[in-house]
Design a protein around this motif. Sequence first.
Motif, short mmCIF file in Angstrom:
data_model
loop_
_atom_site.label_atom_id
_atom_site.label_comp_id
_atom_site.label_asym_id
_atom_site.label_seq_id
_atom_site.Cartn_x
_atom_site.Cartn_y
_atom_site.Cartn_z
N ASP A 140 -21.99 53.49 56.76
CA ASP A 140 -23.03 52.63 57.98
C ASP A 140 -22.27 51.69 58.50
O ASP A 140 -22.89 50.96 59.05
CB ASP A 140 -23.72 51.73 56.51
N GLU A 141 -20.95 51.55 58.48
CA GLU A 141 -20.13 50.84 59.47
C GLU A 141 -20.04 51.48 60.76
O GLU A 141 -19.44 51.07 61.65
CB GLU A 141 -18.84 50.58 58.69
N LYS A 143 -21.20 53.67 63.88
CA LYS A 143 -22.18 53.73 64.79
C LYS A 143 -21.94 54.87 65.78
O LYS A 143 -22.68 55.99 65.90
CB LYS A 143 -22.16 52.29 65.68
N GLU A 144 -21.15 54.94 66.81
CA GLU A 144 -20.95 55.78 67.78
C GLU A 144 -20.84 57.06 67.40
O GLU A 144 -21.32 58.14 68.21
CB GLU A 144 -20.16 55.23 69.02
#
Length: 545
Positions: A140-141, A143-144
Amino acid sequence: MAQNMTDYQQEKENFQWNVPEYFNFAEHIIDKWAEEPDKLAMLWVDEDDHEIRRTFKDFSQRSKQLANILTHKGIKAGDVVILIMPRYIEWWETFLACLRVGAIVSPGTVQLTVKDLAYRIETAAAAAIITDQRTAEKIDEIKEELSTVKVKMVVENPREGWLHYQTELQQYPEDFKSIKTRSDEPAILFFTSGTTGNPKMTLHTHSSYPYAHKVTGKYWLDLIPEDLHWNLSDTGWGKAAWSSLFGPWHMGAALFVHHETRFKTKRCLEILQKYPITTLCGAPTNYRMLVLEDLTQYKFPSLRSCTGAGEPLNPEVINTWQEATGITIRDGYGQTETVLVIGNFPCVPVRPGSMGKPAPGFEVEVIDDAGNILPPGKEGDIAIKIRPERPAGLFKEYWQEPERTQNCFRGNWYITGDRAVKDEDGYFWFVGRSDDVILAAGYRIGPFEVESTLIEHPAVAESAVVSSPDELRGEIVKAFVVLTEGYQPSPQLVKELQDYVKSVTAPYKYPREIEFVDSLPKTVSGKIRRVQLREMEWAKKGKKS
């Protein structure tokens, strides 16, 4: 006592791979054993002694339910599914479900960092992630790097933004027709650490691991359907596929699984005493820790066979365990890239410290730089013959790295990257990784021999031997030593250990430097990370190894 091979030479000569055109482990092996509805597949125990029993029929049905979920959510043949969780039963269900839909399973350890996870997801263009709560938090940390991910599923408790494994499973039927997978199609993708750079992506087909590990299960683990087999390794590395999945279940043996946060020697011995475990498989580190306990306090009434793999096992440890239990630990050799290729088999006398002999289905030799087979007693590269027939139990390629793949081959041989000597009787003796061998004043010194000598001294619990830069000799032997309880570091002990090594091995092999440490760096599979120690040592002295 089971013994699947009684005549080694005859089995070697008569062996044929007979790989079918289509093969799916979940359908052809698990569903076959599931025809016996009460046949035990797993006895799972946690740290609080809670027990769960699962049959092959349970695994067949639940993996079909998950296969339905994955298909419904858009996961198709050839998609990569990242699978990371501790020794939860769902790990096995997920692995089988992925095979059913033709997806490529990419297992990993729960110890991976956010950076590790991001690299794997992006590099493999992962379509799905099935994991535990702790790993989900890390993901969840990110993103890309999640742009290719269609499915995120978490076990245990529900989590926002994730499908919940247990809830979803209840909504799908137990009927699923497995994809007809060709034996040569991709099935598993392991990330395996090299000595430099990022991890390599080792790609296996349905034949190279799921099918070919029948050699591991039949000949080395020597399993039969009545066995209860315990493999101590973590789910995050290749050894779990070897000894916690394909090898045992090919043979219809039940798995004993102990879900624990870390390995505890006393707990391990208590479990062996309490449960009807017949066969044990562990890393050398596990056995080195076990023999430090008072083994006279334990009895293992059901245990009949012990195997070790991951790195060579010291003769002293084999002897100590044999004296205490009456069982000789049989060392085995293979890689993430292979199934069991060399081993000590029940029908072949064990020579403590030896890797054993080539497994049926493999022609293995020690060769020189030109690809010539070396005579007995000469050190060279361990190589597996791939022509005229490539053995089934060899990886397909390093994914997306054709040059690195090509560099593993020399003429008719696959080069393992390990060095050995073969004796007059065909036994292989490990020298070290090609990059672990120490060159001191013109002498080639294998770290394992020095480590094996050091561990025979009562003061030494564990050791790791690496090269250290030296102006005069180029390199010298340096030992990092973990002491047994009751011993304290001192200059006198350094000299005592040095003199001991000189008296047991050739004097030029003794460690000119000894550093006492509380612990040694290890991989998740329990292998000592000599490369880390060596790089630290050379950097400390301003050199490049």
